[in-house]
Design a protein around this motif. Structure first.
Motif, PDB file in Angstrom:
ATOM      1  N   SER A 214       0.082  10.563   4.783  1.00 49.12           N
ATOM      2  CA  SER A 214      -1.277  10.439   4.254  1.00 49.12           C
ATOM      3  C   SER A 214      -2.068  11.733   4.409  1.00 49.12           C
ATOM      4  CB  SER A 214      -1.996   9.285   4.944  1.00 49.12           C
ATOM      5  OG  SER A 214      -2.022   9.556   6.316  1.00 49.12           O
TER       6      SER A 214
ATOM      7  N   ILE B 205       1.059  10.190  -3.194  1.00 45.27           N
ATOM      8  CA  ILE B 205       1.625  10.106  -1.845  1.00 45.27           C
ATOM      9  C   ILE B 205       2.695   9.013  -1.816  1.00 45.27           C
ATOM     10  CG2 ILE B 205       1.081   9.307   0.496  1.00 45.27           C
ATOM     11  CD1 ILE B 205      -1.477  10.933   0.320  1.00 45.27           C
ATOM     12  N   SER B 206       2.362   7.888  -2.454  1.00 43.88           N
ATOM     13  CA  SER B 206       3.304   6.771  -2.420  1.00 43.88           C
ATOM     14  C   SER B 206       4.597   7.118  -3.164  1.00 43.88           C
ATOM     15  CB  SER B 206       2.610   5.532  -2.955  1.00 43.88           C
ATOM     16  OG  SER B 206       3.260   4.987  -4.015  1.00 43.88           O
TER      17      SER B 206
ATOM     18  N   THR C 113      -2.214   3.368  -9.111  1.00 38.41           N
ATOM     19  CA  THR C 113      -1.386   2.750  -8.072  1.00 38.41           C
ATOM     20  C   THR C 113      -0.414   1.721  -8.657  1.00 38.41           C
ATOM     21  OG1 THR C 113      -3.327   2.960  -6.730  1.00 38.41           O
ATOM     22  CG2 THR C 113      -1.545   1.709  -5.782  1.00 38.41           C
TER      23      THR C 113
ATOM     24  N   ASP D 297       0.825  -1.219   0.000  1.00 41.77           N
ATOM     25  CA  ASP D 297       0.000   0.000   0.000  1.00 41.77           C
ATOM     26  C   ASP D 297       0.855   1.263   0.000  1.00 41.77           C
ATOM     27  OD1 ASP D 297      -2.132  -1.702   0.144  1.00 41.77           O
ATOM     28  OD2 ASP D 297      -2.256  -1.619   2.334  1.00 41.77           O
TER      29      ASP D 297
ATOM     30  N   THR E  52      -3.591   8.861  -3.335  1.00 43.18           N
ATOM     31  CA  THR E  52      -2.658   7.913  -2.697  1.00 43.18           C
ATOM     32  C   THR E  52      -1.470   7.543  -3.573  1.00 43.18           C
ATOM     33  OG1 THR E  52      -4.268   6.286  -3.319  1.00 43.18           O
ATOM     34  CG2 THR E  52      -4.070   6.710  -0.996  1.00 43.18           C
ATOM     35  N   HIS E  53      -1.696   7.461  -4.916  1.00 45.19           N
ATOM     36  CA  HIS E  53      -0.548   7.056  -5.752  1.00 45.19           C
ATOM     37  C   HIS E  53       0.551   8.110  -5.725  1.00 45.19           C
ATOM     38  CE1 HIS E  53      -3.706   8.682  -8.444  1.00 45.19           C
ATOM     39  NE2 HIS E  53      -2.719   9.396  -8.940  1.00 45.19           N
TER      40      HIS E  53
END
Lengths: 198, 400
Positions: B118, B52-53, B155, A176, B49-50
């Protein structure tokens, strides 16, 4: 001095704080109670899977592309491409030779017989997983290998007992979008321990 | 006694600032360049989120003692004058203090990132409207450019980029400097034929080093996953002195597989025959191509129909069932892949009580593992759906 107890308490708190905040893992770690049993059974399953892959690779009816995928999958079960497999002679049982894992599997794929069957059984631990000096866990698993090949009506076969080393080592995994240190089990060198029957 | 306590107190304070563990932090430059505003984002909305990653720290199995932390620069090349700004991940004041005195350990930083990353919000630079500036899509001035199509910004794409960056940083190939270029239409507006022509002209434009060419080819392979030519180019790049290293043989097989699937096996054979390769290798390729005609309909349609009716859990357990023939299991794998967003969709294997993760894989590799294994029983714990109701990630428990 009045503030000595305050000093003592704060000292204790300060000493322990880093340990409180340092552990936030989601993968089993050696301190977890399920760690050893989990990786013990995983290693045993990997040995069983490798034996099965070997039979697929040796099977003359397997599609060549599938056999290549099976070889890549089988190699990925091992700690490195340098892991070796020891073989014994079918006719001369005292004969021993060692091959790197990929080379060995390619030879198995190329065996020139009409039909080849390889079967692994009696998979069990001979040495439990133990923490080694390198920080990894090491163990040894034994199994029996029955080899049978047919060519123009002639059958050759042998039955040997082999040992494989297993290593459980940490690796980083992206989960994740974060990276976690998880442990994974790998097979290592395979050696012939005994010829059971020709 | 008081003196000893005071000394211990001072020591413990030093220990507090430097402790945890000895993972070393290595900083690297991460330039993120976009050719247009990103998606439907609004300023100060949570970052997707992608992204952030992408901004997160990087690690790789080959050097687990190191944590690679990006020093991020965001750039927009469609705004005149070109806009560029630094983007910092906030640390707690304590860790900021540690960082300024070089006392920040990997664990300290990871804690902060895990806790705070996050909560990142969208910076203005990523959403500013385009003002009609012409783009220069080939970023000559940057080394190690990873091209990402904005149409495929998800992602999976980011995870595969993260893997490449992590491995590149560990091996030292990236020299601590990475550029990611987001552009739209790489896939839609340029056909694979045009892309390969453009690639040749880009390659010949000036002297380029092998790792730069390899990185560009990997991006093109990602954009055109079914075209064997980019894979062959990578093979050529690594084929020194007419020999293919054993570790690169998979590229040859991959090219053969792609060419067979696309019905272009003969074209590939012609290229391979013109390459400086051992005769044996050429014969092997020709043999594989002859034995593998392009894929036709399923061999046993009834089996395929009943397999499709199974829930995902049943499908996975069936693939792992050694009583089926390898051909059936291959067919079951191909059918199962259709239910996933991509071949790189994430599979997480959990412990029996589902409380911990024991391994992670892509669905393609996981299904390959299952079809060459013996009798796993699969229990699905969690399925996450992505676009068009396809599975984006799945969590399982294996029993045997």
């Amino acid at each position: 001095m009045n503030n000595t107890p305050v000093l003592k308490i704060s000292l204790v708190i300060l000493l322990f704080l880093p340990f409180i905040f340092c552990n936030a893992q989601r993968c089993p770690q050696p301190t977890d109670s399920l760690f050893l049993s989990l990786y013990k059974s995983k290693a045993q399953k990997k040995v069983e899977d490798f034996g099965f892959m070997l039979s697929v690779i040796a099977d003359k009816t397997t599609d060549p592309l599938d056999a290549t995928t099976a070889i890549n999958n089988a190699v990925s079960l091992f700690i490195s491409e340098d892991a070796t497999v020891e073989i014994s002679g079918v006719r001369d049982t005292s004969y021993r030779n060692k091959f790197k894992i990929r080379e060995y599997l390619k030879r198995v794929k190329a065996i020139k017989y009409d039909k080849v069957e390889i079967e692994w059984s009696s998979i069990q631990y001979v040495s439990d997983l133990r923490l080694g000096d390198d920080g990894n866990f090491h163990g040894a698993i034994s199994f029996e290998q029955k080899f049978k090949a047919t060519k123009e009506g002639f059958i050759i076969s042998n039955w040997v007992k082999k040992n494989t080393l297993v290593v459980v080592k940490p690796q980083s995994l992206p989960i994740d979008g974060k990276t976690f240190i998880c442990w994974e089990v790998f097979l290592s060198d395979i050696e012939v321990s005994q010829t059971l029957k020709k | 006694m008081k003196c000893i306590f005071k000394l211990l107190y001072i020591l413990s304070i030093i220990f507090f600032f430097t402790s945890c563990e000895n993972r070393k932090i290595e900083y690297f430059k991460l330039n993120i360049i976009s050719s247009e505003p990103l998606g439907q984002l609004k300023e100060n909305d949570p970052l997707p989120t992608h992204l952030i990653s992408l901004f997160n720290y990087y690690q790789d199995t080959s050097c687990i003692e190191k944590v690679f932390v990006p020093k991020i620069t965001l750039e927009r090349i469609d705004i005149s004058p070109l806009k560029k700004e630094d983007f910092e991940i906030p640390l707690t004041s304590l860790n900021q203090f540690r960082k300024s005195y070089d006392l920040l350990s990997g664990a300290n930083l990871i804690e902060d990132y895990d806790e705070n990353i996050s909560k990142l919000i969208t910076p203005k630079i990523l959403i500013e409207p385009n003002n009609g500036t012409n783009l220069n899509l080939v970023p000559n001035k940057h080394q190690h450019v990873i091209l990402v199509s904005l149409d495929e910004l998800n992602t999976d794409t980011i995870n595969s980029i993260r893997k490449r960056i992590g491995a590149g940083l560990c091996s030292g190939n990236l020299n601590g400097n990475v550029t990611i270029l987001f552009v739209r239409g790489l896939k839609d507006s340029i056909s694979a034929d045009t892309a390969i022509v453009k690639f040749y002209s880009w390659k010949n434009e000036k002297q380029r080093n092998n790792s730069e060419i390899d990185s560009t080819l990997q991006s093109l392979e990602h954009q055109y996953p079914n075209d064997y030519r980019f894979t062959v180019e990578r093979l050529k790049l690594r084929n020194e002195g007419g020999q293919i290293k054993e570790s690169d043989e998979y590229l040859l097989l991959l090219a053969v597989e792609k060419a067979i699937k696309e019905g272009k096996a003969k074209d590939l054979l012609a290229i391979i025959n013109n390459m400086n390769l051992p005769k044996k290798t050429k014969e092997k390729v020709a043999q594989t191509i002859t034995k593998n005609p392009p894929p036709g309909p399923p061999i046993n349609p009834d089996k395929a129909v009943s397999f499709r009716k199974l829930p995902i859990e049943g499908k996975l357990s069936t693939i792992a069932d050694a009583s089926y023939t390898p051909k059936d299991r291959k067919q079951f794998k191909d059918i199962t892949l259709e239910y996933f967003e991509s071949q790189n969709s994430q599979v997480t294997i959990a412990s029996n009580d589902s409380s911990m993760i024991t391994s992670v894989n892509t669905i393609n590799d996981y299904l390959d593992k299952l079809r060459f294994s013996k009798n796993y029983k699969i229990k699905v714990v969690l399925v996450e759906n992505g676009s068009a109701s396809k599975i984006s990630s799945i969590r399982l428990i294996e029993t045997y």
